[in-house]
Design a protein around this motif. Structure first.
Motif, short mmCIF file in Angstrom:
data_model
loop_
_atom_site.label_atom_id
_atom_site.label_comp_id
_atom_site.label_asym_id
_atom_site.label_seq_id
_atom_site.Cartn_x
_atom_site.Cartn_y
_atom_site.Cartn_z
N THR A 105 20.36 -15.12 34.36
CA THR A 105 20.72 -13.76 34.76
C THR A 105 21.40 -13.80 36.13
O THR A 105 21.04 -14.62 36.98
CB THR A 105 19.50 -12.82 34.82
N ASN A 106 22.42 -12.95 36.31
CA ASN A 106 22.88 -12.77 37.67
C ASN A 106 22.06 -11.66 38.31
O ASN A 106 21.30 -10.96 37.64
CB ASN A 106 24.39 -12.52 37.76
N THR A 107 22.14 -11.53 39.61
CA THR A 107 21.36 -10.52 40.32
C THR A 107 22.22 -9.92 41.42
O THR A 107 23.35 -10.37 41.65
CB THR A 107 20.09 -11.12 40.97
N ALA A 108 21.68 -8.93 42.10
CA ALA A 108 22.39 -8.36 43.25
C ALA A 108 22.74 -9.47 44.24
O ALA A 108 21.98 -10.42 44.42
CB ALA A 108 21.52 -7.32 43.93
N ALA A 109 23.90 -9.37 44.85
CA ALA A 109 24.39 -10.41 45.75
C ALA A 109 23.44 -10.59 46.94
O ALA A 109 23.29 -9.70 47.77
CB ALA A 109 25.79 -10.06 46.23
N LEU A 110 22.81 -11.76 46.98
CA LEU A 110 21.85 -12.09 48.03
C LEU A 110 22.11 -13.47 48.62
O LEU A 110 21.63 -13.78 49.71
CB LEU A 110 20.42 -12.07 47.46
N GLY A 111 22.83 -14.32 47.88
CA GLY A 111 23.03 -15.70 48.28
C GLY A 111 24.34 -15.90 49.02
O GLY A 111 25.38 -15.34 48.66
N VAL A 112 24.28 -16.71 50.06
CA VAL A 112 25.44 -16.96 50.91
C VAL A 112 26.11 -18.27 50.47
O VAL A 112 25.50 -19.33 50.51
CB VAL A 112 25.01 -17.07 52.39
N PRO A 113 27.39 -18.23 50.06
CA PRO A 113 28.09 -19.46 49.67
C PRO A 113 28.17 -20.46 50.82
O PRO A 113 28.14 -20.07 52.00
CB PRO A 113 29.49 -18.96 49.28
N THR A 114 28.26 -21.71 50.48
CA THR A 114 28.39 -22.76 51.48
C THR A 114 29.56 -22.47 52.42
O THR A 114 30.67 -22.18 51.97
CB THR A 114 28.59 -24.12 50.79
N PHE A 115 29.28 -22.51 53.71
CA PHE A 115 30.22 -22.27 54.80
C PHE A 115 30.55 -20.79 55.01
O PHE A 115 31.37 -20.45 55.87
CB PHE A 115 31.53 -23.05 54.64
N ALA A 116 29.92 -19.87 54.24
CA ALA A 116 30.14 -18.44 54.44
C ALA A 116 29.02 -17.87 55.32
O ALA A 116 28.05 -18.57 55.65
CB ALA A 116 30.21 -17.71 53.11
N ARG A 117 29.12 -16.59 55.66
CA ARG A 117 28.07 -15.95 56.46
C ARG A 117 27.59 -14.64 55.86
O ARG A 117 26.80 -13.91 56.47
CB ARG A 117 28.55 -15.73 57.90
N SER A 118 28.06 -14.30 54.67
CA SER A 118 27.57 -13.09 54.00
C SER A 118 27.39 -13.39 52.51
O SER A 118 27.99 -14.32 51.96
CB SER A 118 28.53 -11.91 54.19
N ALA A 119 26.57 -12.59 51.86
CA ALA A 119 26.19 -12.85 50.48
C ALA A 119 27.34 -12.55 49.51
O ALA A 119 28.10 -11.59 49.69
CB ALA A 119 24.98 -11.99 50.12
N TRP A 120 27.47 -13.38 48.49
CA TRP A 120 28.45 -13.15 47.42
C TRP A 120 27.80 -13.27 46.04
O TRP A 120 28.16 -12.54 45.13
CB TRP A 120 29.60 -14.13 47.51
N ARG A 180 25.49 -5.71 55.84
CA ARG A 180 25.78 -6.12 57.22
C ARG A 180 26.07 -7.61 57.34
O ARG A 180 26.53 -8.09 58.37
CB ARG A 180 24.59 -5.78 58.12
N GLY A 181 25.76 -8.36 56.27
CA GLY A 181 25.91 -9.81 56.31
C GLY A 181 24.56 -10.49 56.20
O GLY A 181 23.51 -9.85 56.16
N GLY A 182 24.59 -11.82 56.17
CA GLY A 182 23.36 -12.58 56.01
C GLY A 182 22.93 -12.65 54.56
O GLY A 182 23.51 -11.99 53.68
N GLY A 183 21.93 -13.47 54.29
CA GLY A 183 21.42 -13.59 52.94
C GLY A 183 20.66 -14.89 52.75
O GLY A 183 20.38 -15.63 53.70
N LEU A 184 20.29 -15.16 51.50
CA LEU A 184 19.56 -16.36 51.15
C LEU A 184 20.51 -17.55 51.04
O LEU A 184 21.66 -17.40 50.63
CB LEU A 184 18.84 -16.16 49.81
N LEU A 185 20.02 -18.72 51.38
CA LEU A 185 20.82 -19.93 51.25
C LEU A 185 20.72 -20.49 49.83
O LEU A 185 19.71 -20.32 49.16
CB LEU A 185 20.35 -20.98 52.26
#
Length: 369
Positions: free
Chosen positions: A147-162, A231-236
């Motif tokens: 399942t996909n979920t609400a955007a919470l994970g931050v892509p490698t080298f990014a600073r906000s969730a995608w 605002r940015g941030g998220g799970l790795l």
């Protein structure tokens, strides 16, 4: 991830919790069958010690249904169907019952044709993915659920969730009810785990998440708020920050889940899958069942599967560890134990459930100890 039992936890009989949870969803207007599904699936998570996906989630459903973010009606639309595949639109309904139906259809198609696949769009949280894969495993099939979920994970080298926590689950049967049952997020932890930490006023371990500055954060309340308000941030991702420990692998797996769930169903993916103060994310699911006898006689397959699992469980543990586990063993042992001794709930979760029950005029079960 199993949460340790606290001395303050309350214990309940499993049937009592299932009946109680079913009653809440019926009072919210769900059909009886879907209410029963909701009770069984959510309680199954607590029975396995996975509190992040159990009854702690009931409040989110209650709030969503009351606010109109989640539909209590079950109006499922068939978008596309072949002998092997099915695409459904959940029309914003609770994700638990429709997911059970979707895996049932995948199993039905696999029974007839060897493989069955069903994807779902416009749905909501569906509990633990392993519940659905094990439905297939009990029918001598390999089960897969994503399942996909609400955007919470931050892509490698990014600073906000995608991307979301985007779990991957697979169950494979062995003999005598044993099975390999993998159920994992593609982020370091799930949102539900962060919510549990927030409820219990605990700091997040360093390495789980980053804040709006792209640096590690240990504040679960601020993290959830920052994600909610974009605002940015998220799970790795699995592997953590950067590439040294393989964070790009978790990132790639998360995107793969989005492809299989959202692109096959025509649903929403990536940063467009968002919770907000006035909406609930519309998520997509993917279910697959594969008959064992496409490859070998099932009993031969399961005999070798049993041998594999036994070998893994018999490995010498590392210093300081008592034993080696394979995927699903710990949660199944916990489920067996809790079904006999009672399922523990945190006091904070029970207080929330009692408040909901009082508002809906639902009788509450009594703790057994």
């Amino acid at each position: 991830m199993e949460r340790e039992i606290s001395l303050s936890d309350l214990f309940f009989k499993r049937p009592d919790l299932e009946t109680f949870c079913t009653g809440i969803f019926q009072a919210l207007g769900l059909p009886p069958e879907d209410s029963v599904d909701a009770g069984r699936i959510l309680v199954s998570a607590d029975a396995r010690g996975i509190r992040s996906h159990g009854l702690a989630h009931v409040k989110r459903y209650v709030d969503g249904i009351r606010a109109g973010f989640i539909s209590a009606d079950v109006n499922i639309t068939t978008i596309y169907e072949t002998p092997l595949s099915l695409v459904l639109d959940a029309e914003g309904s609770v994700g638990l019952g429709i997911s059970r139906r979707a895996m049932d259809k995948a199993i039905e198609k696999a029974a007839a044709h060897g493989i069955g696949v069903c994807s779902v769009r416009n749905s909501n949280h569906f509990g633990i993915a392993g519940y659905y894969t094990e439905m297939a495993a009990r029918q001598d099939m390999i089960g897969i659920a994503l399942t996909n979920t609400a955007a919470l994970g931050v892509p490698t080298f990014a600073r906000s969730a995608w991307f979301g926590t985007n779990p991957i689950a697979c169950a494979v049967p062995a003999l005598d009810g044993k099975m390999f049952s993998l159920d994992m997020a593609t982020t370091t932890v799930t949102r539900g785990t962060v919510e549990v930490y927030a409820q219990e006023k605990k700091l997040l371990p360093a390495g789980w998440a980053v804040g709006t500055d792209g640096l590690y954060t240990q504040d679960p309340v601020q993290l959830l708020e920052d994600i909610l308000y974009l605002r940015g941030g998220g799970l790795l991702p699995l592997g953590g920050e950067g590439t040294v420990a393989g964070g790009y692998k978790g990132y790639g797996l998360a995107v793969l889940v989005d492809i299989l769930c959202a692109l096959t169903s025509g649903g929403t993916f990536g940063s467009a899958v968002r919770d907000s103060a006035v909406t609930s994310a519309r998520v997509c699911h993917f279910f697959m069942a594969i008959r064992l006898d496409l490859f070998r006689p099932p009993e031969e397959f399961k005999k070798d599967m049993t041998k594999m699992l036994d070998e893994l469980a018999s490995l010498d543990p590392a210093d300081g560890q008592s034993r080696v586990f394979y995927a699903g063993l710990r949660s199944h042992e916990t489920e067996s134990r809790y079904t006999k001794t009672g399922i523990p709930l945190a006091p904070k979760t029970w207080d929330i459930l009692k408040k909901i029950a009082a508002e809906l005029h639902i009788p509450v079960p009594c703790p057994i100890h």
